[in-house]
Design an enzyme around this catalytic site. Sequence first.
Site, PDB file in Angstrom:
ATOM      1  N   GLN A  49       0.897  -1.150  -0.110  1.00  0.00           N
ATOM      2  CA  GLN A  49       0.190  -0.102   0.015  1.00  0.00           C
ATOM      3  C   GLN A  49       0.890   1.146   0.074  1.00  0.00           C
ATOM      4  O   GLN A  49       0.790   2.010  -0.971  1.00  0.00           O
ATOM      5  CB  GLN A  49      -0.922  -0.022   1.248  1.00  0.00           C
ATOM      6  CG  GLN A  49      -1.796  -1.229   1.357  1.00  0.00           C
ATOM      7  CD  GLN A  49      -2.619  -1.188   2.687  1.00  0.00           C
ATOM      8  OE1 GLN A  49      -2.460  -0.313   3.488  1.00  0.00           O
ATOM      9  NE2 GLN A  49      -3.835  -2.064   2.760  1.00  0.00           N
ATOM     10  N   GLU A 115       6.949   8.012   6.420  1.00  0.00           N
ATOM     11  CA  GLU A 115       6.801   6.590   7.106  1.00  0.00           C
ATOM     12  C   GLU A 115       7.454   6.563   8.126  1.00  0.00           C
ATOM     13  O   GLU A 115       8.628   7.198   8.320  1.00  0.00           O
ATOM     14  CB  GLU A 115       6.520   5.378   5.990  1.00  0.00           C
ATOM     15  CG  GLU A 115       5.319   5.287   5.102  1.00  0.00           C
ATOM     16  CD  GLU A 115       5.372   4.099   4.411  1.00  0.00           C
ATOM     17  OE1 GLU A 115       6.113   3.196   4.517  1.00  0.00           O
ATOM     18  OE2 GLU A 115       4.400   4.088   3.593  1.00  0.00           O
ATOM     19  N   ASP A 210       8.227 -20.492  -1.066  1.00  0.00           N
ATOM     20  CA  ASP A 210       8.333 -21.431  -2.112  1.00  0.00           C
ATOM     21  C   ASP A 210       9.762 -21.435  -2.647  1.00  0.00           C
ATOM     22  O   ASP A 210      10.683 -22.185  -2.782  1.00  0.00           O
ATOM     23  CB  ASP A 210       7.396 -21.502  -3.357  1.00  0.00           C
ATOM     24  CG  ASP A 210       6.144 -21.487  -2.911  1.00  0.00           C
ATOM     25  OD1 ASP A 210       5.852 -22.032  -1.806  1.00  0.00           O
ATOM     26  OD2 ASP A 210       5.169 -20.877  -3.436  1.00  0.00           O
ATOM     27  N   ARG A 277       9.808  -0.212  12.811  1.00  0.00           N
ATOM     28  CA  ARG A 277       8.741  -1.125  13.038  1.00  0.00           C
ATOM     29  C   ARG A 277       8.810  -1.964  13.949  1.00  0.00           C
ATOM     30  O   ARG A 277       7.903  -2.342  14.682  1.00  0.00           O
ATOM     31  CB  ARG A 277       8.544  -1.966  11.526  1.00  0.00           C
ATOM     32  CG  ARG A 277       7.557  -1.167  10.526  1.00  0.00           C
ATOM     33  CD  ARG A 277       7.549  -2.180   9.453  1.00  0.00           C
ATOM     34  NE  ARG A 277       6.865  -1.214   8.683  1.00  0.00           N
ATOM     35  CZ  ARG A 277       6.659  -1.494   7.315  1.00  0.00           C
ATOM     36  NH1 ARG A 277       6.866  -2.469   6.939  1.00  0.00           N
ATOM     37  NH2 ARG A 277       6.121  -0.330   6.588  1.00  0.00           N
ATOM     38  N   HIS A 340       4.835  -9.875   8.310  1.00  0.00           N
ATOM     39  CA  HIS A 340       4.735  -9.075   6.950  1.00  0.00           C
ATOM     40  C   HIS A 340       5.890  -9.233   6.053  1.00  0.00           C
ATOM     41  O   HIS A 340       5.470  -9.191   4.795  1.00  0.00           O
ATOM     42  CB  HIS A 340       4.831  -7.425   7.495  1.00  0.00           C
ATOM     43  CG  HIS A 340       4.569  -6.629   6.348  1.00  0.00           C
ATOM     44  ND1 HIS A 340       3.290  -6.272   5.666  1.00  0.00           N
ATOM     45  CD2 HIS A 340       5.341  -5.439   6.054  1.00  0.00           C
ATOM     46  CE1 HIS A 340       3.399  -5.384   4.900  1.00  0.00           C
ATOM     47  NE2 HIS A 340       4.591  -4.966   4.932  1.00  0.00           N
ATOM     48  N   GLU A 364      11.643 -10.373  -2.298  1.00  0.00           N
ATOM     49  CA  GLU A 364      11.853 -10.940  -0.906  1.00  0.00           C
ATOM     50  C   GLU A 364      12.291 -12.055  -0.833  1.00  0.00           C
ATOM     51  O   GLU A 364      12.580 -12.673   0.238  1.00  0.00           O
ATOM     52  CB  GLU A 364      10.342 -10.755  -0.347  1.00  0.00           C
ATOM     53  CG  GLU A 364      10.195 -10.969   1.020  1.00  0.00           C
ATOM     54  CD  GLU A 364       8.894 -10.688   1.271  1.00  0.00           C
ATOM     55  OE1 GLU A 364       7.924 -10.356   0.834  1.00  0.00           O
ATOM     56  OE2 GLU A 364       8.510 -11.306   2.555  1.00  0.00           O
ATOM     57  N   ARG A 375      13.578  -4.107   8.165  1.00  0.00           N
ATOM     58  CA  ARG A 375      13.481  -3.422   6.983  1.00  0.00           C
ATOM     59  C   ARG A 375      12.962  -2.078   6.901  1.00  0.00           C
ATOM     60  O   ARG A 375      11.975  -2.072   7.775  1.00  0.00           O
ATOM     61  CB  ARG A 375      12.926  -4.293   6.012  1.00  0.00           C
ATOM     62  CG  ARG A 375      12.506  -3.359   4.676  1.00  0.00           C
ATOM     63  CD  ARG A 375      11.843  -4.261   3.509  1.00  0.00           C
ATOM     64  NE  ARG A 375      10.378  -4.662   3.882  1.00  0.00           N
ATOM     65  CZ  ARG A 375       9.364  -3.993   3.761  1.00  0.00           C
ATOM     66  NH1 ARG A 375       9.497  -2.493   3.388  1.00  0.00           N
ATOM     67  NH2 ARG A 375       8.079  -4.255   4.317  1.00  0.00           N
ATOM     68  N   LEU A 381       9.593  -2.283  -2.621  1.00  0.00           N
ATOM     69  CA  LEU A 381       9.270  -2.345  -3.897  1.00  0.00           C
ATOM     70  C   LEU A 381      10.592  -2.029  -4.577  1.00  0.00           C
ATOM     71  O   LEU A 381      10.706  -2.317  -5.649  1.00  0.00           O
ATOM     72  CB  LEU A 381       7.839  -1.266  -3.822  1.00  0.00           C
ATOM     73  CG  LEU A 381       6.821  -1.712  -3.505  1.00  0.00           C
ATOM     74  CD1 LEU A 381       5.771  -0.634  -3.619  1.00  0.00           C
ATOM     75  CD2 LEU A 381       6.068  -3.180  -4.341  1.00  0.00           C
TER      76      LEU A 381
END
Length: 521
Positions: A49, A115, A210, A277, A340, A364, A375, A381
């Site tokens: 987002q 942010e 995966d 974070r 996340h 990622e 991070r 992104l």
Amino acid sequence: MKRAPAETDFLVIGAGVAGLRAAIELSSAGRVTVLAKREVTESNTQWAQGGIAAALSDEDEIGLHLQDTLNAGDGLCNAEAVKVLVGEGPERIEELIQWGTEFDRNGTKLAFGREGAHSRSRILHAHGDSTGREIVRALYAKAKTSPSISVCEFEFSTQLQIAGGRVYGASLIDEAGETNQIAASAVLLASGGLGQLYRSTTNPLVATGDGVAMAFRAGAEISDMEFIQFHPTALYLKNAPRFLLSEALRGEGAYLRNSEMLRFMPKYHEMAELAPRDVVARAIVHELEISKMQDPVVYLDLTHLNARHLQERFPRIYSTCLLYNIDITTDLIPIRPAAHYSMGGVRTGLDGRTTLPGLYAAGEAAATGVHGANRLASNSLLEGLVFGARAGKAMRNELQQSNRLPAKTSAPVSARNEADAEKAIREIQDLMWQDAGIVRSGAGLKRTMERIKEIGPALINPQSRRGWEAQNLQLAAALVTRAAFARQESRGAHYRIDFPAHDDVHFCKHSVIRGESVRFE
Ligand code: SIN
């Protein structure tokens, strides 16, 4: 639906930002096959987002973005990787704009949001809070203009094909459960993260580790798996998904309040709600622990902010919360942290090269060390763009070097039914949430490691898509817990109550797993 061909020049596993950007870079060098596990629109990128960070505003400098990234990484970032990220990022974004990405603007100038842990407003965003979706749209549109790129949806890669120590293709299983093989000169893992390891996650169902599982099984080195980022603010309501509530909301001035309606972040960090974070997630866990509520939550409070601005800036969050009868302009939003992002993954150099010839990783799924132990918001992104392009460039040289072999079928592993796979996944998610989450201890990690081993591949049906996901999650859980158990200190997103401080002498290093060994270097 387009099935994957038996042979291609370059195989790209994953159709998020890293995979699509790499494919575009490769398209002039040969045939590129991009595999998406489900629809192209179903990746972690699609759900991002807040935005994409880059030092592009007049008040910003690349050096400041570098310093903020290093600070958030808590002493563990690979400084060379960070220099590449912040240095090449602006150019990659200019290119995205040329390819039609519509970032939000104030008049004609790009609009920059704020942010956590950023010293400047440097977050570009699109359609308010749909930045990832807009970037995938533009990259996919660009990829479609190249006749050498084929995108095949619903092709789930299960195993890497390897011979003479070189990766030369992959085994696939499609939506109907039919298996297939594809051979290539070089293979890129851009398959995203592993949020589905945890009961509560912001990640979509496809994020089942995966890439890391395939690479580990093939013998590649895996790094920094103990560092799992928990986003502080996911919607927490019964019968609602753990929908991400972007950090950009706090960038616009949202407060966090505890069950007594008090703002608590100022007592944990000088940057309050805009602290890194890991700090905010741990502060919330502490507030939940001391709360007297039955099923405790904390709240995100935007009610003091301009309602019209919120509706325009965050249309997706506004409309999604309304579905659950929450008007973000007037109601407090109940939240808890959720898994996340994985800082760790398949170990690579700065050009995406893994420790296995013929195998590359980006985004990622990769671990360049760029994020260190935690991070910085909106650097993911950017990572996908910058390191996807670099991996694509490096892979071009493999066309001449490889001695391609025909793909072979891998030996089938024992079969069990689908219900066993679901049961195993639920148990793994509960165990990981309980003992390998935001707060960890040696005893809890050991208990979980042992149980994860017992769940083991033999209990899981690897011949269906869900069976493979279960097996990949079981392996990813083993890798996370092994690294977390070995790191006897706290750093960034990895917090051990039995080792609450940094131990720079022994652990200011990256964990590296290959086969049975865990080492720090
Ligand atoms: C967010 O919008 O808060 C997520 C952005 C990120 O994970 O960097």
